[in-house]
Design a protein around this motif. Structure first.
Motif, PDB file in Angstrom:
ATOM      1  N   ASP A   1       1.060  -1.360  -0.211  1.00 43.91           N
ATOM      2  CA  ASP A   1      -0.234  -0.109  -0.114  1.00 43.91           C
ATOM      3  C   ASP A   1       0.930   1.238   0.818  1.00 43.91           C
ATOM      4  O   ASP A   1       1.711   1.443   0.679  1.00 43.91           O
ATOM      5  CB  ASP A   1      -0.560  -0.150   1.090  1.00 43.91           C
TER       6      ASP A   1
ATOM      7  N   TYR B   1      -3.107   4.845   0.235  1.00 41.02           N
ATOM      8  CA  TYR B   1      -3.728   4.793  -1.096  1.00 41.02           C
ATOM      9  C   TYR B   1      -4.688   4.149  -1.079  1.00 41.02           C
ATOM     10  O   TYR B   1      -5.357   4.490  -2.614  1.00 41.02           O
ATOM     11  CB  TYR B   1      -2.050   4.242  -2.051  1.00 41.02           C
ATOM     12  N   ALA B   2      -4.662   2.555  -0.949  1.00 43.95           N
ATOM     13  CA  ALA B   2      -6.148   2.638  -0.840  1.00 43.95           C
ATOM     14  C   ALA B   2      -7.285   2.780  -0.488  1.00 43.95           C
ATOM     15  O   ALA B   2      -8.327   2.597  -0.564  1.00 43.95           O
ATOM     16  CB  ALA B   2      -5.964   1.058   0.309  1.00 43.95           C
ATOM     17  N   HIS B   3      -7.469   3.757   0.149  1.00 46.60           N
ATOM     18  CA  HIS B   3      -8.452   4.711   0.679  1.00 46.60           C
ATOM     19  C   HIS B   3      -8.604   5.989   0.585  1.00 46.60           C
ATOM     20  O   HIS B   3      -9.253   7.399   1.119  1.00 46.60           O
ATOM     21  CB  HIS B   3      -8.330   4.680   2.330  1.00 46.60           C
TER      22      HIS B   3
ATOM     23  N   SER C   1       1.041   5.460  -7.986  1.00 53.09           N
ATOM     24  CA  SER C   1      -0.144   4.792  -8.676  1.00 53.09           C
ATOM     25  C   SER C   1      -0.028   3.657  -8.670  1.00 53.09           C
ATOM     26  O   SER C   1       0.757   2.849  -7.737  1.00 53.09           O
ATOM     27  CB  SER C   1       0.617   5.024 -10.385  1.00 53.09           C
ATOM     28  N   ASP C   2      -0.648   2.647  -9.093  1.00 56.12           N
ATOM     29  CA  ASP C   2      -0.475   1.036  -9.570  1.00 56.12           C
ATOM     30  C   ASP C   2       0.513   0.242  -9.858  1.00 56.12           C
ATOM     31  O   ASP C   2       1.760  -0.144  -9.105  1.00 56.12           O
ATOM     32  CB  ASP C   2      -1.184   0.724  -9.679  1.00 56.12           C
TER      33      ASP C   2
ATOM     34  N   GLN D   1       5.939   3.434   0.743  1.00 59.36           N
ATOM     35  CA  GLN D   1       5.076   2.069   0.458  1.00 59.36           C
ATOM     36  C   GLN D   1       5.170   1.492   1.877  1.00 59.36           C
ATOM     37  O   GLN D   1       6.301   1.310   2.133  1.00 59.36           O
ATOM     38  CB  GLN D   1       4.759   1.626  -0.666  1.00 59.36           C
TER      39      GLN D   1
ATOM     40  N   ALA E   1      -7.222  -6.136  -5.638  1.00 57.65           N
ATOM     41  CA  ALA E   1      -6.673  -5.194  -6.424  1.00 57.65           C
ATOM     42  C   ALA E   1      -7.769  -4.256  -6.970  1.00 57.65           C
ATOM     43  O   ALA E   1      -7.100  -3.687  -6.749  1.00 57.65           O
ATOM     44  CB  ALA E   1      -6.204  -6.049  -7.815  1.00 57.65           C
ATOM     45  N   GLU E   2      -8.951  -4.848  -6.486  1.00 62.15           N
ATOM     46  CA  GLU E   2     -10.017  -4.037  -6.502  1.00 62.15           C
ATOM     47  C   GLU E   2      -9.687  -3.012  -5.077  1.00 62.15           C
ATOM     48  O   GLU E   2     -10.490  -1.451  -5.839  1.00 62.15           O
ATOM     49  CB  GLU E   2     -11.218  -4.002  -6.567  1.00 62.15           C
ATOM     50  N   GLU E   3      -9.515  -3.019  -5.152  1.00 67.10           N
ATOM     51  CA  GLU E   3      -9.447  -2.135  -3.443  1.00 67.10           C
ATOM     52  C   GLU E   3      -7.504  -1.397  -3.144  1.00 67.10           C
ATOM     53  O   GLU E   3      -7.658  -0.844  -2.010  1.00 67.10           O
ATOM     54  CB  GLU E   3      -9.430  -2.630  -1.965  1.00 67.10           C
ATOM     55  N   LYS E   4      -6.710  -1.861  -4.484  1.00 65.35           N
ATOM     56  CA  LYS E   4      -6.164  -0.841  -4.491  1.00 65.35           C
ATOM     57  C   LYS E   4      -5.182  -1.585  -3.781  1.00 65.35           C
ATOM     58  O   LYS E   4      -4.269  -0.510  -3.860  1.00 65.35           O
ATOM     59  CB  LYS E   4      -5.789   0.568  -4.534  1.00 65.35           C
TER      60      LYS E   4
ATOM     61  N   VAL F   1      -1.353  -3.211  -4.053  1.00 65.93           N
ATOM     62  CA  VAL F   1      -0.829  -3.685  -5.216  1.00 65.93           C
ATOM     63  C   VAL F   1       0.427  -5.016  -5.030  1.00 65.93           C
ATOM     64  O   VAL F   1       0.934  -4.916  -3.774  1.00 65.93           O
ATOM     65  CB  VAL F   1      -0.097  -2.048  -5.600  1.00 65.93           C
TER      66      VAL F   1
END
Length: 271
Positions: A105, A200-202, A218-219, A230, A262-265, A267
């Motif tokens: 994250d 980043y996820a939120h 970014s991803d 990170q 992945a949908e929740e960001k 990585v």
């Protein structure tokens, strides 16, 4: 029919009813699973549980926050089945702790959307959070006192930020302290002169993310490591998981669980 016969028949009826109930549920039983810890990991864990229950309707799993330190402690002493942590752990945190990495994250530097500043270096961030840079006009912004927003002791996000950015310097003593990533976002969204760090996820449109050393979160930049801020998102167990806990974690790390992550960001590091 004598009393003894009635008693025996009653026992037989009870056994038949219990057997019928077991057959009706396919013989399945599910023990309760407590997931406790990082408030950054918490929403991701809640989403994983929600999707998991679609294919495992009997699963009994609760998720609650408390911070990474709480997650580490509770996993270590067995008061939680799974601890959530957004900071790495090693032997000193608990010799029996087993890490299950969900992914990486990013730690996003967030400012108010009205702030004209778009990029800061790690040295500038250190100066701002240490209280050595106090006005936005010192880093290319408008005239205005910088209001620093940070996290509480025990936060994995704070631990990672201090390790990566602060070095041997401490965050200024009069910084606003918030108890969750969402609370930091709210403070920054309401204050044109605020800066804080969030997961980043939120991230959401109510705050603006900065590039750091010219690199945007970014991803891709988190996966390849070019975005330096990170940290890992971890599930922790006391020893190798078994039973329902193992089944849940195996699912989380499967292709189906990875799709949710992945949908929740969250990585996955580039291999």
């Amino acid at each position: 029919m004598n009393t003894k016969s009635k008693y025996i028949i009653g026992i037989i009826v009870i056994i038949v009813l219990i057997a019928g109930a077991v057959l009706a549920t396919g013989g399945a039983s599910s023990s309760h699973i407590d997931v406790v810890g990082s408030t950054s990991v918490q929403p991701v864990a809640e989403k994983l549980v929600e999707v998991y229950k679609e294919s495992h309707p009997d699963a009994d799993i609760t998720v609650q926050g408390g911070g990474s330190s709480v997650g580490i402690k509770n996993a270590n002493d067995g008061t939680a089945d799974i601890g959530m942590s957004s900071k790495d752990v090693d032997q000193k945190d608990g010799p029996n702790l087993v890490k299950h990495e969900l992914g990486q994250d990013g730690i996003v530097m967030a400012v108010n959307p009205s702030n004209p500043v778009s990029d800061l270096t790690t040295e500038q961030l250190q100066g701002i959070f240490a209280g050595e840079i106090t006005n936005w006009n010192e880093v290319g912004g408008s005239d205005g006192e910088i209001n620093v927003v940070t996290r509480e002791d025990g936060s994995g996000t704070l631990d990672a930020f201090e390790s990566i950015v602060m070095g041997d310097k401490e965050i200024k003593s009069d910084a606003v302290v918030q108890s969750s990533t969402e609370a930091v976002k709210q403070s920054v969204a309401q204050d044109p002169n605020a800066i804080g760090f969030v997961s980043y996820a939120h991230m959401s449109d109510d705050v603006k993310s900065l590039t750091v050393n010219g690199v945007a979160p970014s991803d891709a930049t988190i996966a390849d490591g070019t975005y330096e801020l990170q940290r890992p998102f971890l599930f922790l167990t006391n020893g190798e998981p078994t039973g329902d806990v193992k089944e849940f974690i195996d699912w989380v790390l499967s292709d189906e669980g990875s799709k949710v992550l992945a949908e929740e960001k969250i990585v996955k590091s580039a291999s």
